[in-house]
Design a protein around this motif. Structure first.
Motif, PDB file in Angstrom:
ATOM      1  N   UNK A 125     -39.498  38.703 -75.201  1.00 50.83           N
ATOM      2  CA  UNK A 125     -39.591  38.325 -73.785  1.00 50.83           C
ATOM      3  C   UNK A 125     -40.972  38.676 -73.229  1.00 50.83           C
ATOM      4  N   UNK A 126     -41.493  39.847 -73.593  1.00 51.36           N
ATOM      5  CA  UNK A 126     -42.824  40.225 -73.119  1.00 51.36           C
ATOM      6  C   UNK A 126     -43.879  39.245 -73.619  1.00 51.36           C
ATOM      7  N   UNK A 127     -43.727  38.808 -74.870  1.00 55.44           N
ATOM      8  CA  UNK A 127     -44.647  37.808 -75.396  1.00 55.44           C
ATOM      9  C   UNK A 127     -44.561  36.493 -74.635  1.00 55.44           C
ATOM     10  N   UNK A 128     -43.339  36.087 -74.296  1.00 52.82           N
ATOM     11  CA  UNK A 128     -43.168  34.851 -73.528  1.00 52.82           C
ATOM     12  C   UNK A 128     -43.764  34.977 -72.133  1.00 52.82           C
ATOM     13  N   UNK A 129     -43.564  36.143 -71.510  1.00 53.02           N
ATOM     14  CA  UNK A 129     -44.139  36.350 -70.179  1.00 53.02           C
ATOM     15  C   UNK A 129     -45.664  36.298 -70.240  1.00 53.02           C
ATOM     16  N   UNK A 130     -46.237  36.951 -71.225  1.00 53.14           N
ATOM     17  CA  UNK A 130     -47.688  36.901 -71.384  1.00 53.14           C
ATOM     18  C   UNK A 130     -48.189  35.487 -71.615  1.00 53.14           C
ATOM     19  N   UNK A 131     -47.444  34.720 -72.438  1.00 48.06           N
ATOM     20  CA  UNK A 131     -47.823  33.331 -72.684  1.00 48.06           C
ATOM     21  C   UNK A 131     -47.717  32.507 -71.409  1.00 48.06           C
ATOM     22  N   UNK A 132     -46.657  32.738 -70.634  1.00 48.36           N
ATOM     23  CA  UNK A 132     -46.457  32.009 -69.389  1.00 48.36           C
ATOM     24  C   UNK A 132     -47.583  32.293 -68.396  1.00 48.36           C
ATOM     25  N   UNK A 133     -47.933  33.559 -68.244  1.00 48.46           N
ATOM     26  CA  UNK A 133     -49.014  33.918 -67.329  1.00 48.46           C
ATOM     27  C   UNK A 133     -50.333  33.323 -67.808  1.00 48.46           C
ATOM     28  N   UNK A 134     -50.577  33.374 -69.111  1.00 44.75           N
ATOM     29  CA  UNK A 134     -51.800  32.784 -69.642  1.00 44.75           C
ATOM     30  C   UNK A 134     -51.888  31.286 -69.390  1.00 44.75           C
ATOM     31  N   UNK A 135     -50.750  30.591 -69.542  1.00 47.73           N
ATOM     32  CA  UNK A 135     -50.731  29.142 -69.294  1.00 47.73           C
ATOM     33  C   UNK A 135     -51.022  28.847 -67.826  1.00 47.73           C
ATOM     34  N   UNK A 136     -50.430  29.633 -66.919  1.00 50.51           N
ATOM     35  CA  UNK A 136     -50.669  29.427 -65.488  1.00 50.51           C
ATOM     36  C   UNK A 136     -52.146  29.629 -65.163  1.00 50.51           C
ATOM     37  N   UNK A 137     -52.741  30.681 -65.708  1.00 52.16           N
ATOM     38  CA  UNK A 137     -54.163  30.935 -65.448  1.00 52.16           C
ATOM     39  C   UNK A 137     -55.018  29.805 -66.017  1.00 52.16           C
TER      40      UNK A 137
END
Length: 341
Positions: free
Chosen positions: A69-81
Motif C-alpha cells: 500500500x505504501x508503494x502504491x501511495x508513493x506511486x500515486x503521489x508521483x503520478x499526480x506530481x
C-alpha cells in the motif's frame, strides 16, 4: 408449493430479467460506493503477486500489505506530481504550438486544404485549459476521501485474501466442484489483470520511446496516457494517440503525424499478438462485440470506473455464468468461439 416450477419459461425469463434490471439500477445508484470498492479490488488483484512474494520470504502479512500500500501511495503521489508538471509545461507551450499550427495550416492551404473556416487554434485556448486544469484539481481534492478508502481497502483485501480462501474451502469443501471452479476462475481473472497490465506497459513504454526518438514534446506523458487508456479496448489507445499525433503534426508536419499513427498501430499490434500470452486468449476469450458492448454497458452503469474495468467485470460475469449448467450457454455465447483445448 413450488411456484417457480409452475411458471412458464417466458415468465421465468421475465422475472429474472426484471430482477437483473433492479440490481443494476441499484448498482448504478450506488456507484459512489461500488466505484472505490471495485478500484480497490482491481489494484489488490494486480499487487497480489507482490504480496505473495513478500510473505513467502518471511515478511509478516500486515507488514507486507503495508509495504504494498505504501508503494502504491508513493506511486500515486508521483503520478499526480508528474501530471501536474507536464500539464503546466504544456500550457506554457501553447503560444508556440499556436504559431506552429498556423504555419502548418498555411502550408496545407498551398495544397488546397484550407483550415480558414475551421481555425483549429481558436480551440487551443490557454485560458480555457487553465480553467479545465483548475476544475481537475478541485476534483482531485474532492476524491481524496475515495483515495483513502481505496488504499485502506487494498490493504484489508491483501491481508484477508488467505483467510477468505480458507473459509470458502472449509464451508464449500476443498474437493467440491463449486470451490474448484471458483478457485480456478479467481486465478484466471487475476492472471488476466496482471497480463493485461504487462501488455499495457509494453504499449506505453514503446509509445513513449518512439515519441522520444521522434522528438515529440512530452513523450513520457503520452506514453503514460497510452498505458492507462489501453485498459479501454479499441477506443482507449485511439484516444491516447490523438494528442501526440496533433503535436507531431504541429512540430513536423503531416509526415510526423502519419509516422506517429503507424508507429502506435505497430506497437499495439506487437503487444497484443506477441506479448499477450496464449493463455489469455484461450481461457478468457470474449467476442469483439461483447468487448465493445461491455465498455458502453459498464460505462453507463459505473461511469469512468466501469469503462476502465469493463473487461475484468465482463470476464467475471462470463465465468460466473459458466459455473452453472443452466447459464453455461450464455457464457459460451459471450466467447469468441476460438477456444482451443
Amino acid at each position: 408449493m413450488n411456484l417457480a416450477g409452475n411458471l412458464s419459461p417466458p415468465a421465468r425469463i421475465a422475472i429474472i430479467g426484471a430482477a437483473i434490471v433492479i440490481v443494476l439500477a441499484g448498482v448504478r445508484a450506488a456507484t459512489p460506493i461500488f466505484g472505490p470498492l471495485l478500484v480497490a479490488v482491481f489494484f489488490a488483484m494486480i499487487t497480489a503477486p507482490v504480496m505473495v512474494w513478500l510473505t513467502r520470504r518471511g515478511v509478516p502479512p500486515v507488514l507486507a500489505a503495508g509495504t504494498v500500500v505504501a508503494g502504491l501511495i508513493g506511486l500515486f503521489v508521483g503520478v499526480i506530481i508528474f501530471l501536474g508538471a507536464a500539464l503546466a509545461g504544456f500550457i506554457r507551450s501553447l503560444p508556440q504550438y499556436r504559431e506552429s499550427l498556423e504555419a502548418q495550416a498555411a502550408v496545407l492551404a498551398d495544397y488546397g486544404i484550407d483550415f480558414a473556416g475551421i481555425r483549429i487554434w481558436d480551440y487551443v485556448d490557454q485560458g480555457f485549459l487553465i480553467q479545465q486544469a483548475a476544475g481537475i484539481a478541485r476534483q482531485i481534492g474532492g476524491t481524496a476521501v475515495d483515495a483513502f478508502l481505496i488504499f485502506v481497502g487494498i490493504g484489508f483485501l491483501l491481508i484477508e485474501a488467505p483467510r477468505l480462501a480458507a473459509a470458502l474451502a472449509r464451508y464449500l469443501g476443498p474437493d467440491s466442484s463449486p470451490y474448484r471452479h471458483l478457485s480456478q476462475s479467481g486465478r484466471l481473472l487475476i492472471n488476466y489483470v496482471v497480463v493485461r497490465t504487462k501488455v499495457n506497459l509494453v504499449t506505453g513504454v514503446g509509445t513513449g520511446l518512439f515519441l522520444t526518438l521522434l522528438g515529440v514534446d512530452f513523450a513520457v506523458l503520452w506514453g503514460f496516457i497510452a498505458f492507462v487508456l489501453s485498459y479501454v479496448p479499441y477506443i482507449g489507445l485511439v484516444a491516447a494517440a490523438i494528442p501526440p499525433t496533433l503535436l507531431a503534426l504541429i512540430e513536423f508536419g503531416p509526415a510526423g503525424a502519419v509516422a506517429v499513427i503507424v508507429a502506435v498501430a505497430l506497437i499495439d499490434a506487437a503487444a497484443e499478438n506477441l506479448v499477450l500470452p496464449r493463455m489469455a486468449g484461450r481461457e478468457l476469450n470474449l467476442s469483439p462485440f461483447v468487448v465493445l458492448f461491455s465498455v458502453v454497458f459498464w460505462g453507463f452503469i459505473l461511469g469512468a470506473v466501469g469503462v476502465f474495468l469493463a473487461i475484468p467485470l465482463t470476464i467475471a460475469v462470463k465465468l460466473f455464468l459458466e459455473s452453472w449448467e443452466e447459464t453455461r450457454w450464455i457464457g459460451e455465447l459471450m466467447g469468441s468461439g476460438d477456444r482451443r483445448e
